[in-house]
Write an enzyme that holds these catalytic residues in place. Sequence first.
Site, short mmCIF file in Angstrom:
data_model
loop_
_atom_site.label_atom_id
_atom_site.label_comp_id
_atom_site.label_asym_id
_atom_site.label_seq_id
_atom_site.Cartn_x
_atom_site.Cartn_y
_atom_site.Cartn_z
N GLY A 39 -2.28 37.40 32.41
CA GLY A 39 -1.39 37.82 31.32
C GLY A 39 -1.18 39.32 31.47
O GLY A 39 -2.16 40.06 31.63
N ASN A 183 10.51 47.80 37.39
CA ASN A 183 10.66 47.81 38.84
C ASN A 183 12.16 47.79 39.15
O ASN A 183 13.00 47.87 38.24
CB ASN A 183 9.89 46.64 39.49
CG ASN A 183 10.44 45.29 39.06
OD1 ASN A 183 11.57 45.17 38.57
ND2 ASN A 183 9.65 44.24 39.25
N ASP A 237 -3.58 39.92 47.49
CA ASP A 237 -2.89 39.31 46.36
C ASP A 237 -2.26 40.43 45.52
O ASP A 237 -2.97 41.27 44.97
CB ASP A 237 -3.92 38.51 45.53
CG ASP A 237 -3.31 37.81 44.32
OD1 ASP A 237 -2.09 37.89 44.15
OD2 ASP A 237 -4.08 37.20 43.56
N ASP A 243 0.43 45.78 36.68
CA ASP A 243 -0.37 45.96 35.46
C ASP A 243 -1.44 47.04 35.67
O ASP A 243 -1.69 47.86 34.79
CB ASP A 243 -1.04 44.63 35.07
CG ASP A 243 0.00 43.55 34.82
OD1 ASP A 243 1.11 43.89 34.36
OD2 ASP A 243 -0.28 42.37 35.12
N ALA A 276 -7.90 42.43 46.52
CA ALA A 276 -8.75 41.31 46.06
C ALA A 276 -7.87 40.26 45.42
O ALA A 276 -6.77 40.56 44.96
CB ALA A 276 -9.78 41.83 45.07
N GLY A 278 -6.73 37.53 42.55
CA GLY A 278 -6.79 37.48 41.09
C GLY A 278 -6.24 38.75 40.49
O GLY A 278 -6.40 39.84 41.05
O1 RIB Z 1 1.54 40.67 36.14
C1 RIB Z 1 0.76 39.60 36.57
C2 RIB Z 1 0.60 38.60 35.49
O2 RIB Z 1 1.85 38.05 35.20
C3 RIB Z 1 -0.29 37.45 35.85
O3 RIB Z 1 -1.64 37.68 35.55
C4 RIB Z 1 0.31 36.28 35.10
O4 RIB Z 1 -0.43 35.94 33.97
C5 RIB Z 1 1.72 36.71 34.76
O5 RIB Z 1 1.98 36.65 33.45
#
Ligand code: RIB
EC number: 2.7.1.15
Length: 293
Positions: A39, A183, A237, A243, A276, A278
């Site tokens: 999220g 972006n 990944d 984020d 990493a 995830g």
């Molecule tokens: O920005 C990455 C996130 O976008 C992921 O963790 C996924 O939940 C999506 O909402």
Amino acid sequence: MKKAAVIGSISTDFVVTTEVIPNQGETVVGQSFQTFFGGKGANQAVALSRAGVDVFMLGAVGSDSFGKELIRNLSENAIHTEMIQTIEESESGSAHIQIKDGDNRIVIIPGANDLISIEMVKQYQEELQKMDIIVLQNEIPLETIEYLIDWCFEHKIKTIYNPAPAKEIAGKYIDKVTYITPNEHETALLFKGEARENVLKRYPNKLIVTLGEQGAVFHDGEKEVVVPAHRVTNVVDTTGAGDTFNGYFAKGILDGKSLAESLALGNAASALAIQAKGAQDGIPVYEKVVGAL
Ligand code: RIB
């Protein structure tokens, strides 16, 4: 310690890695399946917390077992969870992610994230007034985001608005945020038909366009400034890279660093994060980011 509130999505990421992306009507055999915490809101909150900021998450989860785990994860990351509501008869947000060669394709199901209403955020105004910065993304209802931008502007609270995933929003809201971090794709949707250089010039020291491997660019009032990304050879990944960038960018701003220095912090952190798997597992702690600058 500076205080930040992140108002946004909290989700579980269901991630498959595959060497082949299926075409319509096709079935392929992939390599692995794992679940991760994700999220955009939660990821940015974790980045801020690992950066050493006192973080308050405002959001919603469903009354399913995922919801409890999502809140537990945030608490374990030293994030205040009192402003997270569990909504009965709703499912928790989820993201369905395919990874091929380190890059991703994502389908999100908002679930409870879509129920973060204006009425809900109004319940926390007293707490929110104590914040040094409020960080927003686009995985909750747009009307709530618009309300929050107006409210933060009126209360002179700094905002970082990361308009991801792409949604259109009226220019008056862009005028009121302190920083906006789209972006290239999101920039094209927000400022349809306009040349990027013109839009950057129109929003000096506010509009930061992230350019992936090229870094980030803004206009300082006199000229464009590009803050280069770090070169990463072992990309595992990229989920959550943006984020991590936004969380660490916010940390720089909270510490009174210049815009360019804050973006350099964001770039260094996201370069580490993509090594990493995830969205949250790779988000580095502050000392590691400073060591990589
Ligand atoms: O920005 C990455 C996130 O976008 C992921 O963790 C996924 O939940 C999506 O909402």
